[in-house]
Motif scaffolding. Structure first.
Motif: not given
Length: 187
Positions: A20-21, A24, A27-28, A57, A59
């Motif tokens: 996940e990290s 995420s 991307k951020a 999560e 996405y």
């Protein structure tokens, strides 16, 4: 926001089981630089993250591989995780998509286990790279020079070992995206 990054487009290629990290955070950070980021997956249903020790999560996917064209993007980013790269390295369409970035000399970032995808795409021979330690022998067997460093840049190819390296990875990826095409980047 960086004016140099404004107007750039980056594809993140992933499927279920990405760390996940590792999706995420880049991307951020890319979006914070004014870069448009599209999540590309084998189909358009959401993709589910692996969050360290359990499923995370789901996405949203922006485009399927069928609808994605590498010419629409300035760079490619490949998150790791264990399941994600193992699935994508067996997908010929994903491997072709990856190869197109190398053939065009565009920057590519890969973290953790994502170099498995690059190995199967046939683009690591002669490259200096890092990865999650368990991928090191696979990279060496494919002709790469593996080093245990936080981040390694080799002619537009940015690699890192694990989520702890994300700050350095993202910084170098943005730098390479802003530099643009690299003549040494090839398939």
């Amino acid at each position: 926001m960086s004016q140099q990054s404004s107007g750039k487009r980056v594809a993140i290629l992933a499927t279920d089981g990405f760390e996940e990290s590792e999706l995420s955070v880049p991307k951020a950070k890319l979006e914070n630089q004014g870069i448009t980021v599209h999540v590309i997956a084998p189909d358009t249903k959401g993709i589910r993250a692996w969050a360290e020790t359990d499923w995370g999560e789901t996405y949203e996917v922006d485009k399927s591989l069928d609808d994605a064209n590498s010419t629409d993007y300035h760079a490619l980013m490949l998150p790791g995780g264990l399941f994600n790269p193992d699935t994508l390295r067996q997908n010929d369409q994903a491997l072709d998509f990856v190869r197109h970035f190398f053939e065009a000399g565009k920057p590519v970032g890969a973290i953790c286990h994502a170099p498995w995808i690059l190995i199967n795409a046939g683009v690591v021979d002669g490259r200096k790279m890092t990865s999650y330690p368990s991928v090191s022998q696979d990279l060496k067997n494919a002709g790469a020079e593996w080093v245990d460093e936080q981040v390694v840049v080799d002619k537009g190819l940015v690699t890192s070992r694990k989520p702890d390296d994300l700050d350095a990875f993202c910084h170098k990826l943005v730098e390479e995206i802003n530099e643009g095409r690299h003549s040494g980047q090839s398939a």
